[in-house]
Design a protein around this motif. Structure first.
Motif, mmCIF file in Angstrom:
data_model
loop_
_atom_site.group_PDB
_atom_site.id
_atom_site.type_symbol
_atom_site.label_atom_id
_atom_site.label_comp_id
_atom_site.label_asym_id
_atom_site.label_seq_id
_atom_site.Cartn_x
_atom_site.Cartn_y
_atom_site.Cartn_z
ATOM 1 N N UNK A 125 0.851 -1.185 0.000
ATOM 2 C CA UNK A 125 0.000 0.000 0.000
ATOM 3 C C UNK A 125 0.884 1.231 0.000
ATOM 4 N N UNK A 126 0.548 2.190 -0.835
ATOM 5 C CA UNK A 126 1.262 3.466 -0.857
ATOM 6 C C UNK A 126 0.446 4.475 -0.060
ATOM 7 N N UNK A 127 1.081 5.000 0.989
ATOM 8 C CA UNK A 127 0.412 5.957 1.868
ATOM 9 C C UNK A 127 1.009 7.331 1.592
ATOM 10 N N UNK A 128 0.167 8.248 1.133
ATOM 11 C CA UNK A 128 0.613 9.586 0.749
ATOM 12 C C UNK A 128 0.434 10.572 1.896
ATOM 13 N N UNK A 129 1.320 11.572 1.932
ATOM 14 C CA UNK A 129 1.296 12.591 2.974
ATOM 15 C C UNK A 129 1.846 13.892 2.399
ATOM 16 N N UNK A 130 1.380 14.999 2.918
ATOM 17 C CA UNK A 130 1.915 16.298 2.487
ATOM 18 C C UNK A 130 3.172 16.655 3.263
ATOM 19 N N UNK A 131 3.476 15.922 4.343
ATOM 20 C CA UNK A 131 4.604 16.253 5.212
ATOM 21 C C UNK A 131 5.844 15.407 4.970
ATOM 22 N N UNK A 132 5.655 14.195 4.456
ATOM 23 C CA UNK A 132 6.798 13.303 4.224
ATOM 24 C C UNK A 132 6.560 12.503 2.955
ATOM 25 N N UNK A 133 7.583 11.797 2.517
ATOM 26 C CA UNK A 133 7.471 11.010 1.295
ATOM 27 C C UNK A 133 6.463 9.881 1.420
ATOM 28 N N UNK A 134 6.247 9.206 0.317
ATOM 29 C CA UNK A 134 5.286 8.103 0.277
ATOM 30 C C UNK A 134 5.826 6.927 1.088
ATOM 31 N N UNK A 135 4.995 6.433 1.997
ATOM 32 C CA UNK A 135 5.345 5.221 2.744
ATOM 33 C C UNK A 135 4.781 4.028 1.983
ATOM 34 N N UNK A 151 9.898 8.034 -4.685
ATOM 35 C CA UNK A 151 8.719 8.167 -3.838
ATOM 36 C C UNK A 151 9.017 8.855 -2.512
ATOM 37 N N UNK A 152 10.284 8.854 -2.085
ATOM 38 C CA UNK A 152 10.622 9.506 -0.821
ATOM 39 C C UNK A 152 10.515 11.028 -0.914
ATOM 40 N N UNK A 153 10.523 11.559 -2.131
ATOM 41 C CA UNK A 153 10.413 13.007 -2.319
ATOM 42 C C UNK A 153 9.030 13.443 -2.783
ATOM 43 N N UNK A 154 8.169 12.492 -3.061
ATOM 44 C CA UNK A 154 6.828 12.795 -3.552
ATOM 45 C C UNK A 154 5.905 13.157 -2.395
ATOM 46 N N UNK A 155 5.219 14.280 -2.520
ATOM 47 C CA UNK A 155 4.270 14.736 -1.495
ATOM 48 C C UNK A 155 2.895 14.869 -2.144
ATOM 49 N N UNK A 156 1.864 14.417 -1.450
ATOM 50 C CA UNK A 156 0.500 14.528 -1.977
ATOM 51 C C UNK A 156 -0.490 14.368 -0.832
ATOM 52 N N UNK A 157 -1.650 14.960 -1.008
ATOM 53 C CA UNK A 157 -2.724 14.757 -0.032
ATOM 54 C C UNK A 157 -3.238 13.330 -0.163
ATOM 55 N N UNK A 158 -3.550 12.681 0.948
ATOM 56 C CA UNK A 158 -4.167 11.355 0.860
ATOM 57 C C UNK A 158 -5.507 11.472 0.131
ATOM 58 N N UNK A 159 -5.888 10.414 -0.577
ATOM 59 C CA UNK A 159 -7.169 10.423 -1.272
ATOM 60 C C UNK A 159 -8.303 10.350 -0.255
ATOM 61 N N UNK A 160 -9.376 11.032 -0.559
ATOM 62 C CA UNK A 160 -10.574 10.951 0.281
ATOM 63 C C UNK A 160 -11.388 9.744 -0.189
#
Length: 98
Positions: free
Chosen positions: A45-55, A85-94
């Motif tokens: 699972x790719x977990x997106x965040x605006x504060x850190x890279x994709x987990x 992916x460690x540099x990618x920032x995005x809002x989690x999907x709703x």
């Protein structure tokens, strides 16, 4: 009975699934049925965040119920491998509302 055009051609290929609750799960499509229940292998699972890279959370062999699937897409493995992916920032999907 076919569960949708194109899924047969994606067996044993890397795919990306967006679930109704907004999760992004990537893995190798191993099988599916008439209700579009999907079996993935080597999944995460790719977990997106605006504060850190994709987990990336390792899931391994994983089954997703067809009624929880919103989008199934083919993944360009070469393009995906070139992303940092460690540099990618995005809002989690709703969650998806039908």
């Amino acid at each position: 009975m076919s569960s949708g055009p194109g899924l047969e051609s994606l067996v044993d290929q890397q795919i990306s699934i967006i679930t109704n609750d907004g999760r992004n799960i990537v893995g190798v499509l191993k099988g599916f049925d008439q209700a579009t229940n999907i079996i993935l292998d080597e999944s995460h699972e790719r977990v997106y965040s605006t504060k850190e890279g994709v987990q990336q959370l390792v899931l391994g062999l994983y089954i997703i119920r067809g009624d929880n699937i919103s989008i199934v897409g083919e993944l360009d493995e070469e393009l995906d491998a070139s992303l940092d992916l460690s540099k990618l920032r995005a809002h989690p999907l709703k969650p998806i509302i039908h």
